[in-house]
Design a protein around this motif. Structure first.
Motif, PDB file in Angstrom:
ATOM      1  N   GLY A 325       0.830  -1.201   0.000  1.00  0.00           N
ATOM      2  CA  GLY A 325       0.000   0.000   0.000  1.00  0.00           C
ATOM      3  C   GLY A 325       0.856   1.240   0.000  1.00  0.00           C
ATOM      4  N   GLN A 326       0.241   2.361   0.293  1.00  0.00           N
ATOM      5  CA  GLN A 326       0.920   3.648   0.229  1.00  0.00           C
ATOM      6  C   GLN A 326       0.930   4.365   1.574  1.00  0.00           C
ATOM      7  OE1 GLN A 326      -1.655   5.055  -2.940  1.00  0.00           O
ATOM      8  NE2 GLN A 326       0.051   5.033  -4.372  1.00  0.00           N
ATOM      9  N   ARG A 327       0.612   3.635   2.644  1.00  0.00           N
ATOM     10  CA  ARG A 327       0.602   4.246   3.967  1.00  0.00           C
ATOM     11  C   ARG A 327       1.355   3.373   4.952  1.00  0.00           C
ATOM     12  NH1 ARG A 327      -3.840   4.282   6.416  1.00  0.00           N
ATOM     13  NH2 ARG A 327      -4.961   2.829   5.082  1.00  0.00           N
ATOM     14  N   SER A 328       1.859   4.005   5.994  1.00  0.00           N
ATOM     15  CA  SER A 328       2.702   3.295   6.965  1.00  0.00           C
ATOM     16  C   SER A 328       1.963   2.164   7.652  1.00  0.00           C
ATOM     17  CB  SER A 328       3.235   4.283   8.006  1.00  0.00           C
ATOM     18  OG  SER A 328       4.046   5.264   7.412  1.00  0.00           O
ATOM     19  N   ILE A 329       0.703   2.381   8.002  1.00  0.00           N
ATOM     20  CA  ILE A 329      -0.036   1.365   8.742  1.00  0.00           C
ATOM     21  C   ILE A 329      -0.233   0.112   7.894  1.00  0.00           C
ATOM     22  CG2 ILE A 329      -2.299   2.261   8.070  1.00  0.00           C
ATOM     23  CD1 ILE A 329      -1.344   0.742  11.489  1.00  0.00           C
ATOM     24  N   VAL A 330      -0.360   0.286   6.591  1.00  0.00           N
ATOM     25  CA  VAL A 330      -0.498  -0.861   5.696  1.00  0.00           C
ATOM     26  C   VAL A 330       0.823  -1.620   5.622  1.00  0.00           C
ATOM     27  CG1 VAL A 330      -1.008  -1.598   3.333  1.00  0.00           C
ATOM     28  CG2 VAL A 330      -2.312   0.273   4.367  1.00  0.00           C
ATOM     29  N   GLY A 331       1.937  -0.880   5.484  1.00  0.00           N
ATOM     30  CA  GLY A 331       3.248  -1.527   5.459  1.00  0.00           C
ATOM     31  C   GLY A 331       3.557  -2.242   6.756  1.00  0.00           C
ATOM     32  N   PHE A 332       3.185  -1.642   7.883  1.00  0.00           N
ATOM     33  CA  PHE A 332       3.392  -2.260   9.189  1.00  0.00           C
ATOM     34  C   PHE A 332       2.669  -3.603   9.257  1.00  0.00           C
ATOM     35  CE2 PHE A 332       2.122  -3.152  13.519  1.00  0.00           C
ATOM     36  CZ  PHE A 332       3.236  -2.854  14.285  1.00  0.00           C
ATOM     37  N   GLY A 333       1.400  -3.627   8.866  1.00  0.00           N
ATOM     38  CA  GLY A 333       0.629  -4.866   8.916  1.00  0.00           C
ATOM     39  C   GLY A 333       1.149  -5.932   7.980  1.00  0.00           C
ATOM     40  N   SER A 334       1.657  -5.519   6.827  1.00  0.00           N
ATOM     41  CA  SER A 334       2.169  -6.487   5.848  1.00  0.00           C
ATOM     42  C   SER A 334       3.489  -7.091   6.294  1.00  0.00           C
ATOM     43  CB  SER A 334       2.335  -5.813   4.490  1.00  0.00           C
ATOM     44  OG  SER A 334       1.097  -5.375   3.987  1.00  0.00           O
ATOM     45  N   VAL A 335       4.403  -6.249   6.818  1.00  0.00           N
ATOM     46  CA  VAL A 335       5.723  -6.729   7.219  1.00  0.00           C
ATOM     47  C   VAL A 335       5.649  -7.578   8.479  1.00  0.00           C
ATOM     48  CG1 VAL A 335       7.973  -5.969   8.091  1.00  0.00           C
ATOM     49  CG2 VAL A 335       6.973  -4.866   6.084  1.00  0.00           C
ATOM     50  N   PHE A 336       4.911  -7.125   9.480  1.00  0.00           N
ATOM     51  CA  PHE A 336       4.937  -7.777  10.789  1.00  0.00           C
ATOM     52  C   PHE A 336       3.812  -8.775  11.015  1.00  0.00           C
ATOM     53  CE2 PHE A 336       7.015  -3.559  11.846  1.00  0.00           C
ATOM     54  CZ  PHE A 336       8.296  -4.074  11.744  1.00  0.00           C
ATOM     55  N   ALA A 337       2.795  -8.769  10.116  1.00  0.00           N
ATOM     56  CA  ALA A 337       1.694  -9.726  10.282  1.00  0.00           C
ATOM     57  C   ALA A 337       1.347 -10.457   8.997  1.00  0.00           C
ATOM     58  CB  ALA A 337       0.452  -9.010  10.822  1.00  0.00           C
TER      59      ALA A 337
END
Length: 647
Positions: A325-337
């Motif tokens: 995605g294009q937002r930090s919260i999306v990247g956080f969820g993808s990388v760590f979950a």
């Protein structure tokens, strides 16, 4: 000379509508004028259509927010104060709308779309919003407030001099109010007859391209439609079970089994051998890094990333890696979950976590690792500390916990990478267990860009790119200091470092998925992996299965990806493009929204857009159905053991 007084509320109501329509049209014109490269593919007919059909979405916003004010203004109340009050309310609405549209214009170049689900996070971070308004947008703010004050004062004087209540009968007044209600309903619905009211996806009834859809919509409409539901309405007719089967075939490796048929993407390796030694894991999520500015990836000669360029040479670099995605919260969820995010799903931290998720930090903790999370920004930012704890981090830290170590020239609104990385190094040095799994999130490269130390101000802060490069230089140096500490403290050779961006920022103006979603991703493990370049497609969601294999961990887990080192045919990257969903394949890319393909681009002559569309729809449907129906992960398997624990 006597002044001829009269009741001008009906004319005033029409003026309200006209002024709001002109504001929204002016914002659309400004968007078109300020972003010529993005709208260059549109023909004259498509541009004309966007401006005309855009009025449909504009009037929906006007009817929704200003319709009730116009209704109350025309109620049979004779007092001039009544007229002043509701005119003041309308003026406030107009000013707020103008401010929001200005913000949308500022935001648009960063992601090439209007504000949508971001409004959910923004409403939970008022401190930053107010700080940003005062420090970065003070001039437009002062102009808008001055305009509001002048308009209220001027209209009050005008009303005192020229207003006199009408003497209509009850029937005429009722007819007027009923007509206002009817027009409001029609405006909100956007059409005659049955069916749902106008929604974001309806834009594709009038256009077939991303640029056309953006020009037709407005930021107020998209933010309201998505914000009120927390999700985007979607239309994906792909059969659910067939989609899940296809996703399972793509992500589950031959040596993995599915321990629970009710959770079809959950798996574990049948036979997992232990590595010769146990390795630590440290994941560094890089705020807004774009490959364009990393010389080791782009060779553009910016000179801002000498440390990272060396990491690329010494590590395993994935040259075709993508953010989801294009937002930090999306990247956080993808990388760590291991989470995808597609339109129709709530955001992580705002409802998505209500489904049981695969907890990577918890799995490492169960295996005896010390697990922690640290970010440069405040603990409450995006609720990331709470989400990291939810996933199993034993400790979570934010700006409030991190000492300031250097005499910085300015205060950075999202903290300092060096301070956070040194804080993490200290936690690692004093860890309670022999091995650790750390998750770190940088922030200095988040705008507004601030001056850190004199040696990194290589450019004047006169443009977005210059500000970014200055902070990128500081971020790169900070990573180098982390690696020095790791070597000094004796854990460099025993650690698997993952450097991965959360999303991109800046870069070329080209509106392709490759440009907007491709990110830097390097695994640096000097004691385990030899330097190597891997060119096949990988995604942020591939990290969890990769790390489990590298460390020998073997819990039951769910992730929307597979081991990044597996060079298998058909690797793709699913991305969230605002209200649309996209797919990057080895042969081309495709974007989909509103029930049809809106853009495709071939990389090779044999790209099959129809096949790519079916694959995209299948992955989109699998992600949304499994998460919405809570079939993503069975928490009974929350231990590293091979059998589920008892409830």
């Amino acid at each position: 000379m006597a002044v001829n007084k009269k009741d001008f509320r009906v004319k005033l109501s029409l003026l309200f509508i006209l002024a709001a329509a002109l504001l929204l049209t002016a914002a659309r014109l400004a968007l078109f004028w300020l972003n010529p490269d993005f709208f260059a593919p549109l023909s004259g007919a498509e541009i004309t259509s966007a401006f005309l059909n855009g009025l449909r979405f504009d009037f929906s916003v006007i009817a929704l927010f200003m319709g009730p004010v116009i209704f109350l203004l025309n109620c049979p109340v004779k007092s001039p104060r009544w007229v002043k009050v509701w005119t003041g309310v309308w003026l406030a609405q107009w000013i707020v709308m103008a401010g929001f549209l200005i913000g949308d214009l500022i935001y648009f170049p960063k992601v090439n779309r209007h504000i949508a689900e971001e409004i959910i996070q923004l409403t939970n971070d008022w401190g930053f919003i107010l700080s940003y308004m005062v420090t970065q947008t003070w001039l437009p703010l002062i102009l808008l407030l001055s305009l509001f004050a002048a308009a209220v004062w001027g209209f009050s004087r005008f009303t005192d001099k020229h207003y006199q209540a009408r003497r209509w009968g009850a029937g005429k007044t009722a007819a007027l109010l009923l007509g206002i209600v009817g027009l409001c309903v029609l405006g909100i619905r956007g059409h005659w007859g049955g069916g749902k009211s106008l929604g974001v996806a309806d834009v594709y009834n009038y256009t077939s391209s991303p640029a056309g859809s953006v020009l037709t919509l407005n930021g107020v409409f998209t933010a309201y439609q998505v914000g009120r539901k927390g999700t985007v309405d979607v239309n994906n007719p792909f059969p659910q079970e067939q989609a899940i089967t296809l996703a399972s075939e793509q992500f589950i490796s031959p040596d993995e089994e599915q321990p629970d048929e009710n959770y079809p993407l959950m798996r574990r390796r049948v036979q997992a051998g232990k590595p010769e030694k146990e390795y630590n894991v440290l994941i560094v999520l890089l705020e807004g890094w774009h490959p364009y500015y990393v010389d080791g990836l782009s060779h553009n000669g910016f000179g801002a990333t000498p440390v990272f360029d060396q990491i690329i040479r010494d590590g395993v670099v994935f040259t075709n890696a993508y953010a989801t995605g294009q937002r930090s919260i999306v990247g956080f969820g993808s990388v760590f979950a291991g989470l995808p995010w597609v339109p129709g799903l709530p955001s992580f931290g705002y409802g998505l976590e209500l489904a049981a998720l695969s907890p990577m930090p918890h799995h490492f903790a169960e295996a005896g690792y010390y697990t922690f999370f640290a970010q440069t920004s405040h603990r409450s930012s995006y609720r990331l500390c709470a989400l990291a704890s939810y996933l199993g981090a034993q400790e979570s830290y934010g700006w409030e916990d991190i000492p300031e170590l250097l005499p910085y020239k300015e205060e950075a609104p999202f903290g300092y990478d060096y301070d956070m990385l040194m804080f993490a190094a200290e936690k690692i040095k004093n860890r309670p267990q022999p091995h650790f799994m750390g998750m770190l999130f940088t922030g200095i490269t988040h705008e507004p860009f601030t001056s850190t130390l004199p040696q990194f101000d290589k450019y004047p802060y006169d443009s977005w790119e210059h500000g970014f490069l200055n902070t990128l230089s500081f971020a790169d140096w900070s990573i180098g200091e982390l690696l020095k500490r790791a070597k000094e403290d004796g854990w460099l050779e025993d650690t698997i470092f993952v450097f991965v961006a959360d999303h991109t920022s800046g870069g070329p103006a080209e509106d392709s998925l490759q440009n907007r979603f491709r990110i830097p991703l390097v695994i640096y493990a000097p004691g385990l992996l030899k330097p190597r370049q891997i060119d096949h497609i990988v995604s942020q969601t591939d990290l969890i299965p990769t790390l489990y294999r590298l460390t020998g961990l073997n819990p039951a887990y769910t992730a929307f990806g597979r081991d990044m080192f597996e060079d298998v045919p058909g690797r793709t990257a699913l991305v969230s493009d605002g209200i649309n969903v996209g797919l990057v394949t080895e042969k081309g890319e495709i974007r989909h929204g509103g029930g049809k393909v809106i853009a495709s681009k071939a990389y090779t002559d044999d790209f099959d857009a129809d096949q790519a569309e079916q694959q995209l729809l299948a992955l989109d449907k699998a992600a949304s159905s499994l998460l919405n129906n809570n079939r993503w992960y069975n928490p009974a398997f929350d231990t590293a053991d091979k059998e589920p624990h008892a409830d």
